[in-house]
Write an enzyme that holds these catalytic residues in place. Structure first.
Site, PDB file in Angstrom:
ATOM      1  CB  SER A 138      39.066  81.796  -3.973  1.00  0.00           C
ATOM      2  OG  SER A 138      39.315  81.431  -2.852  1.00  0.00           O
TER       3      SER A 138
ATOM      4  CG  ASP B 260      38.407  74.100  -5.112  1.00  0.00           C
ATOM      5  OD1 ASP B 260      39.040  73.938  -4.425  1.00  0.00           O
ATOM      6  OD2 ASP B 260      37.360  74.989  -5.128  1.00  0.00           O
TER       7      ASP B 260
ATOM      8  CB  CYS C 135      34.974  77.174  -3.672  1.00  0.00           C
ATOM      9  SG  CYS C 135      35.484  78.487  -2.447  1.00  0.00           S
TER      10      CYS C 135
ATOM     11  CG  HIS D 235      40.657  77.040  -5.383  1.00  0.00           C
ATOM     12  ND1 HIS D 235      39.222  77.067  -5.006  1.00  0.00           N
ATOM     13  CD2 HIS D 235      41.126  78.366  -5.080  1.00  0.00           C
ATOM     14  CE1 HIS D 235      39.036  78.195  -4.437  1.00  0.00           C
ATOM     15  NE2 HIS D 235      40.073  78.944  -4.481  1.00  0.00           N
ATOM     16  CD  GLU D 236      44.789  78.315  -7.410  1.00  0.00           C
ATOM     17  OE1 GLU D 236      45.275  77.266  -7.464  1.00  0.00           O
ATOM     18  OE2 GLU D 236      45.198  79.029  -6.258  1.00  0.00           O
TER      19      GLU D 236
END
Length: 423
Positions: free
Chosen positions: A140, A339, A342, A397-398
């Site tokens: 991130s 995501d 980003c 995202h993760e």
């Protein structure tokens, strides 16, 4: 004023447990002063919380960097993996996680010097890790931290080798950026395109929304013009801060609709990854066991807006990343393809724009499928020498939460200095 950075160190590399440990008996507590950097450590050994694997020695506690700035971190071994979000975990900037003190880190650049002192103090206290290669893994906003911190470390290394500075050379052998915020222009430009047609998923918002956002992006005085002014020579903090607010309000916010910014497969708020660990870390007995001095805070909004006010959020780190790629540092840019904030489309665009010796080859290369035993067809990759761009399927995202088996394999390949490949 002192900066307290909470560190946690597990002194062997071990797999992450899916279960939360039950508190055991309190560990040994020690205070150690650094004679070189004016910093000090206050640590708890073998707390019974950070690691429960037999034979693994753990350390957690604070590194007091300077006046009222206290960072908390978590650690492991060979090679040393610095994970900002091995393993050596660091809660930073000041005010995030268990770290506390005067919240004066307002940019990636100002944070870099504090982390350098923290690492120097860590190596001075644990000399068995000196000279060990360090893998810098982050996600991130780590798209800013990674290039900025490594660039700073390299500059400090040069001064150490010239005899102008006392300290330990920090050899970063690899950089792993997971869905990193690197180049704001590329990221903001990606939102209308990604929202209209996120590859592999359904459109997020209507065409009228993305058309209006594209206009605000491209018009005279719009988002891209403001970002260009921010990143021009002499671009002021206020210009950069204003760009953040305009681009966020008119591009980012409008194009996400009711979907979650970290995983477009879910409406907001997405229940995954589960947040039970926050309640766990906020338990008084757990905090006491690991030596924490404040209540755990996952995100610190005032610190975030300090970074915005200083223009850090809208300044690009693409030149620094390109210089690192040009140095042939092992680099993995990997993106979960669900995501939004980003997203991988913006990541690919900025990578195609990045100036480095491998640019012509990268821009003419084609993606190759990546299949991992036990996980299946997990993504596609472009490799050019030590540089890899990886799209990870069905991940938000993760990425490690959604694709844990594949993520561990990718880490192993980076440690072995291999290109990303199927196994």
């Amino acid at each position: 004023m002192w900066a307290q950075i909470l560190i946690t160190a597990s002194l062997v590399l071990s797999a992450m447990s899916a279960s939360l440990p039950v508190l055991g008996s309190p560990g040994l507590r020690r205070s150690i002063a650094s004679g070189t950097f004016g910093a000090s450590l206050r640590i708890v050994e073998n707390s019974g919380v950070c690691e429960t694997t037999p034979g693994v020695h753990t350390v957690s506690g604070y590194i007091d960097v300077n006046n009222n700035e206290n960072f908390i971190a978590k650690a492991s071994t060979a090679p040393l993996v610095l994970w900002f979000n091995g393993v050596l975990y660091i809660d930073q900037p000041i005010g995030a996680g268990f770290s506390h003190g005067t919240e004066n880190a307002d940019s990636s650049q100002s944070a870099a010097s504090k982390i350098w002192v923290m690492l120097q103090t860590f190596f001075e206290t644990y000399p068995q890790y000196e000279g060990r290669e360090l893998i810098f893994a982050t996600e991130s906003y780590g798209g800013h931290y990674g290039p900025e911190f490594i660039t700073y470390f390299d500059a400090q290394n040069k001064q150490i080798r010239l005899g102008n500075l006392k300290g330990e050379v920090i050899t970063v052998s690899a950089l792993m950026l997971n869905n990193g915020w690197i180049d704001p222009a590329a990221h903001y430009a990606s939102y209308p395109r990604f929202a209209a047609n996120p590859p592999g998923y359904s459109p997020i918002v209507s065409p009228s929304v993305t058309t209006a956002a594209t206009s605000d992006l491209q018009k005279s005085g719009g988002c891209l013009d403001q970002l260009a002014a921010c990143n021009a020579v002499g671009g002021s903090d206020s210009v950069c801060s204003n760009a953040y607010h305009f681009c966020t309000d008119n591009i980012y916010n409008t194009c996400i609709g009711n979907r979650d910014v970290y995983d477009i497969r879910s409406t907001t708020p997405d229940p995954l990854p589960p947040s039970g660990y926050i309640n766990y870390l906020q338990q008084p007995n757990i905090q006491a066991a690991i030596g924490a001095e404040v209540t755990y805070v996952e995100c610190n909004t005032p610190v975030f807006y300090q970074f915005v006010a200083e223009g850090d959020f809208t300044r690009t780190l693409l030149p620094q990343l390109g210089a690192l790629a040009n140095s042939k540092l092992k680099i993995l840019l990997w993106f979960g393809d669900a995501d939004y904030i980003c997203n991988w489309v913006g990541g690919l665009a900025l990578t195609r724009e990045m100036e480095w010796y491998g640019k012509p080859r990268f821009n003419t290369a084609h993606f190759k499928d990546v299949r991992i035993s036990g996980a299946g067809h997990v993504g596609e990759v472009i490799n050019v020498d030590n540089f890899s761009f990886l799209r990870v399927f069905q991940a938000g995202h993760e990425v490690p939460f959604y694709q844990p088996v594949a993520s561990l394999e990718f880490l192993k390949q980076v440690i072995a200095k291999q290109q990303i490949h199927s196994v």
